[in-house]
Design a protein around this motif. Structure first.
Motif, PDB file in Angstrom:
ATOM      1  N   PHE A   1       0.863  -1.186   0.000  1.00  0.00           N
ATOM      2  CA  PHE A   1       0.000   0.000   0.000  1.00  0.00           C
ATOM      3  C   PHE A   1       0.899   1.236   0.000  1.00  0.00           C
ATOM      4  O   PHE A   1       1.898   1.298   0.703  1.00  0.00           O
ATOM      5  CB  PHE A   1      -0.916   0.004   1.221  1.00  0.00           C
ATOM      6  N   GLY A   2       0.543   2.207  -0.835  1.00  0.00           N
ATOM      7  CA  GLY A   2       1.339   3.417  -0.979  1.00  0.00           C
ATOM      8  C   GLY A   2       2.092   3.484  -2.284  1.00  0.00           C
ATOM      9  O   GLY A   2       2.649   4.521  -2.628  1.00  0.00           O
ATOM     10  N   SER A   3       2.103   2.385  -3.060  1.00  0.00           N
ATOM     11  CA  SER A   3       2.801   2.368  -4.342  1.00  0.00           C
ATOM     12  C   SER A   3       1.911   2.929  -5.447  1.00  0.00           C
ATOM     13  O   SER A   3       0.711   2.650  -5.503  1.00  0.00           O
ATOM     14  CB  SER A   3       3.203   0.938  -4.696  1.00  0.00           C
ATOM     15  N   VAL A   4       2.521   3.694  -6.367  1.00  0.00           N
ATOM     16  CA  VAL A   4       1.756   4.236  -7.486  1.00  0.00           C
ATOM     17  C   VAL A   4       1.551   3.205  -8.592  1.00  0.00           C
ATOM     18  O   VAL A   4       0.701   3.380  -9.461  1.00  0.00           O
ATOM     19  CB  VAL A   4       2.443   5.478  -8.109  1.00  0.00           C
ATOM     20  N   THR A   5       2.331   2.114  -8.577  1.00  0.00           N
ATOM     21  CA  THR A   5       2.388   1.209  -9.730  1.00  0.00           C
ATOM     22  C   THR A   5       1.044   0.593 -10.076  1.00  0.00           C
ATOM     23  O   THR A   5       0.686   0.480 -11.244  1.00  0.00           O
ATOM     24  CB  THR A   5       3.422   0.096  -9.473  1.00  0.00           C
ATOM     25  N   PHE A   6       0.298   0.191  -9.070  1.00  0.00           N
ATOM     26  CA  PHE A   6      -1.035  -0.366  -9.300  1.00  0.00           C
ATOM     27  C   PHE A   6      -2.094   0.410  -8.515  1.00  0.00           C
ATOM     28  O   PHE A   6      -3.068  -0.158  -8.040  1.00  0.00           O
ATOM     29  CB  PHE A   6      -1.075  -1.853  -8.949  1.00  0.00           C
ATOM     30  N   GLY A   7      -1.908   1.726  -8.404  1.00  0.00           N
ATOM     31  CA  GLY A   7      -2.980   2.610  -7.966  1.00  0.00           C
ATOM     32  C   GLY A   7      -3.306   2.653  -6.493  1.00  0.00           C
ATOM     33  O   GLY A   7      -4.443   2.968  -6.133  1.00  0.00           O
ATOM     34  N   SER A   8      -2.314   2.393  -5.599  1.00  0.00           N
ATOM     35  CA  SER A   8      -2.627   2.447  -4.165  1.00  0.00           C
ATOM     36  C   SER A   8      -1.939   3.615  -3.463  1.00  0.00           C
ATOM     37  O   SER A   8      -1.773   3.607  -2.246  1.00  0.00           O
ATOM     38  CB  SER A   8      -2.222   1.134  -3.478  1.00  0.00           C
ATOM     39  N   GLU A   9      -1.541   4.641  -4.235  1.00  0.00           N
ATOM     40  CA  GLU A   9      -0.742   5.723  -3.664  1.00  0.00           C
ATOM     41  C   GLU A   9      -1.498   6.591  -2.663  1.00  0.00           C
ATOM     42  O   GLU A   9      -0.874   7.368  -1.927  1.00  0.00           O
ATOM     43  CB  GLU A   9      -0.159   6.604  -4.773  1.00  0.00           C
TER      44      GLU A   9
ATOM     45  N   LEU B   1      -0.344  -5.650   0.061  1.00  0.00           N
ATOM     46  CA  LEU B   1      -0.113  -6.051   1.448  1.00  0.00           C
ATOM     47  C   LEU B   1       0.469  -4.894   2.244  1.00  0.00           C
ATOM     48  O   LEU B   1       1.301  -4.130   1.725  1.00  0.00           O
ATOM     49  CB  LEU B   1       0.878  -7.215   1.510  1.00  0.00           C
ATOM     50  N   ASP B   2       0.096  -4.778   3.513  1.00  0.00           N
ATOM     51  CA  ASP B   2       0.752  -3.790   4.356  1.00  0.00           C
ATOM     52  C   ASP B   2       2.043  -4.387   4.917  1.00  0.00           C
ATOM     53  O   ASP B   2       2.344  -5.575   4.743  1.00  0.00           O
ATOM     54  CB  ASP B   2      -0.181  -3.281   5.456  1.00  0.00           C
TER      55      ASP B   2
ATOM     56  N   ALA C   1       5.529 -12.339  -1.259  1.00  0.00           N
ATOM     57  CA  ALA C   1       5.145 -13.191  -2.382  1.00  0.00           C
ATOM     58  C   ALA C   1       4.716 -14.569  -1.906  1.00  0.00           C
ATOM     59  O   ALA C   1       3.777 -15.173  -2.448  1.00  0.00           O
ATOM     60  CB  ALA C   1       6.304 -13.308  -3.366  1.00  0.00           C
ATOM     61  N   ASP C   2       5.373 -15.088  -0.874  1.00  0.00           N
ATOM     62  CA  ASP C   2       5.006 -16.400  -0.347  1.00  0.00           C
ATOM     63  C   ASP C   2       3.613 -16.373   0.280  1.00  0.00           C
ATOM     64  O   ASP C   2       2.830 -17.327   0.132  1.00  0.00           O
ATOM     65  CB  ASP C   2       6.043 -16.858   0.678  1.00  0.00           C
ATOM     66  N   LEU C   3       3.280 -15.287   0.966  1.00  0.00           N
ATOM     67  CA  LEU C   3       1.940 -15.175   1.550  1.00  0.00           C
ATOM     68  C   LEU C   3       0.889 -15.166   0.447  1.00  0.00           C
ATOM     69  O   LEU C   3      -0.136 -15.868   0.536  1.00  0.00           O
ATOM     70  CB  LEU C   3       1.841 -13.903   2.394  1.00  0.00           C
ATOM     71  N   ALA C   4       1.138 -14.397  -0.608  1.00  0.00           N
ATOM     72  CA  ALA C   4       0.200 -14.361  -1.733  1.00  0.00           C
ATOM     73  C   ALA C   4       0.108 -15.727  -2.410  1.00  0.00           C
ATOM     74  O   ALA C   4      -0.982 -16.175  -2.787  1.00  0.00           O
ATOM     75  CB  ALA C   4       0.640 -13.304  -2.741  1.00  0.00           C
ATOM     76  N   ALA C   5       1.245 -16.402  -2.547  1.00  0.00           N
ATOM     77  CA  ALA C   5       1.252 -17.712  -3.205  1.00  0.00           C
ATOM     78  C   ALA C   5       0.474 -18.746  -2.406  1.00  0.00           C
ATOM     79  O   ALA C   5      -0.181 -19.636  -2.980  1.00  0.00           O
ATOM     80  CB  ALA C   5       2.688 -18.192  -3.408  1.00  0.00           C
ATOM     81  N   GLY C   6       0.524 -18.646  -1.087  1.00  0.00           N
ATOM     82  CA  GLY C   6      -0.239 -19.579  -0.265  1.00  0.00           C
ATOM     83  C   GLY C   6      -1.733 -19.456  -0.519  1.00  0.00           C
ATOM     84  O   GLY C   6      -2.453 -20.461  -0.615  1.00  0.00           O
TER      85      GLY C   6
ATOM     86  N   TRP D   1      -4.806  -6.140   3.477  1.00  0.00           N
ATOM     87  CA  TRP D   1      -4.500  -7.071   2.386  1.00  0.00           C
ATOM     88  C   TRP D   1      -5.707  -7.110   1.449  1.00  0.00           C
ATOM     89  O   TRP D   1      -6.822  -7.401   1.866  1.00  0.00           O
ATOM     90  CB  TRP D   1      -4.194  -8.464   2.956  1.00  0.00           C
ATOM     91  N   SER D   2      -5.473  -6.768   0.213  1.00  0.00           N
ATOM     92  CA  SER D   2      -6.503  -6.854  -0.821  1.00  0.00           C
ATOM     93  C   SER D   2      -5.967  -7.640  -2.007  1.00  0.00           C
ATOM     94  O   SER D   2      -4.754  -7.670  -2.251  1.00  0.00           O
ATOM     95  CB  SER D   2      -6.929  -5.458  -1.302  1.00  0.00           C
ATOM     96  N   VAL D   3      -6.887  -8.249  -2.762  1.00  0.00           N
ATOM     97  CA  VAL D   3      -6.506  -8.976  -3.969  1.00  0.00           C
ATOM     98  C   VAL D   3      -7.536  -8.688  -5.052  1.00  0.00           C
ATOM     99  O   VAL D   3      -8.727  -8.541  -4.768  1.00  0.00           O
ATOM    100  CB  VAL D   3      -6.386 -10.495  -3.705  1.00  0.00           C
ATOM    101  N   MET D   4      -7.056  -8.597  -6.293  1.00  0.00           N
ATOM    102  CA  MET D   4      -7.944  -8.250  -7.399  1.00  0.00           C
ATOM    103  C   MET D   4      -7.511  -8.976  -8.663  1.00  0.00           C
ATOM    104  O   MET D   4      -6.314  -9.099  -8.956  1.00  0.00           O
ATOM    105  CB  MET D   4      -7.891  -6.737  -7.629  1.00  0.00           C
TER     106      MET D   4
END
Length: 345
Positions: A194-202, A234-235, A261-266, A320-323
């Protein structure tokens, strides 16, 4: 027998974490990007031996570029993030790189902008320098074709999903683009803070967020949004907890982006049990000792964590969000006024 240390450093370890999750762990993943880029630039005559290559970095690309320059007889100048620690800085200096370190700052957006401004200043003074532009030049995709060949040889045939932090876009993008030349169905799952501009969470602020290596405070041309099938945000605490768990459960000492990445992969592997999920472990955990591992008593149990599933960016919800991104261009999901606001510098 290796000709140069870069050949040894780039060789990953593949570790099975669960029946359908495999970690590809590196000492320094970005050696692939740096070697591939330098070789291509030398072959094309864009740079020559003895010339100075300059770029901005938060750490592991700096070391990778310095080693590539050492191998091919080039000079190296790094404009280093405030997050670059003494261990990496000392290695850079011994390798002969000139290191410009930004003033201490808790504002990583300001830190990134300062670094870009400093590179531009250097180029004005020394026009013979070559700016590597790891954030924007697609030459950094080229080295990952070699990694794709290794992955295809090492893993059993069958459906594959790559899960990794987005960062500059080159590692996940370069690997998946090469893999899709053989199997267009290979999935790509990106991880963002969260806070990154790359995928719109800035619009979010995470006081503990370490953007370096996972997200960005400025737009990167090397992020090909239309390569990604799904995105997780993810925060810091979730990423930290997963990174600590990776060490506790599997004895894998890896960086923050690997844990995230491991948390997302799980979560992904439970929903796609037919896929092998390849987790990109970009670096070791050494530079996260104080900010992550020393705080291990604060870590949550990843088994009790789950994301909020969203359908639009305005539904983003920490921690934590997923889309489903569905390989769409950024402009398909983000309003035009926001895209104009965040032009690539």
């Amino acid at each position: 027998m290796h000709e140069h240390i870069t050949d040894a450093v780039k060789t990953p370890s593949l570790i099975r974490l669960s029946p359908n999750v495999v970690l590809v762990r590196f000492e320094t993943l970005k050696v692939y990007a740096a070697l591939g880029a330098v070789r291509a630039l030398l072959a094309a005559g864009t740079v020559r031996r003895g010339q100075t290559l300059v770029d901005s970095s938060s750490g592991i690309y700096a070391l990778a570029l310095a080693m590539a320059c050492h191998r091919y007889g080039l000079r190296c100048h790094i404009v280093a993030s405030t997050t670059v620690d003494a261990t990496i800085r000392a290695q850079l200096e011994v390798l002969g790189a000139t290191v410009d370190r930004m003033p201490p700052s808790d504002d990583l957006r300001l830190d990134q902008r300062r670094r870009v401004a400093r590179v531009r200043e250097l180029l004005e003074r020394h026009p013979d320098m070559h700016w590597m532009r790891q954030y924007h030049d697609p030459v950094h995709y080229l080295g990952y074709a070699e990694l794709a060949d290794l992955v295809r040889e090492a893993l059993d045939p069958g459906p594959l999903a790559v899960v990794g932090s987005v960062g500059t876009g080159s590692s996940t993008g370069g690997l998946v683009r090469a893999l899709r030349e053989h199997d267009p169905a290979v999935r790509l799952v990106g991880v963002q803070p969260f806070g990154s501009v790359t995928f719109g969470s800035e619009r979010f602020v995470d006081p503990d967020s370490i953007i370096a290596g996972i997200g960005s405070a400025i737009p990167f041309d090397n992020v090909r949004h239309d390569l990604y099938d799904r995105v997780h945000w993810l925060d810091f605490r979730h990423a930290m907890s997963a990174t600590v768990a990776l060490l506790r459960d599997h004895a894998v000492f890896a960086g923050l982006s690997t844990g995230a990445a491991d948390l997302a992969a799980g979560w992904e592997s439970a929903r796609h049990p037919d896929h092998t999920h390849l987790v990109i472990g970009a670096d070791t955990g050494h530079r996260y000792t104080e900010r992550v591992f020393a705080r291990h008593r604060e870590a949550l149990d990843p088994a009790g964590l789950a994301p909020v599933e969203i359908e639009a960016l305005d539904e983003l919800t920490p921690p934590w969000s997923v889309m489903d991104w569905r390989r769409r261009a950024y402009g398909a999901l983000v309003p035009a006024q926001l895209r104009r606001k965040h032009r690539v510098p």
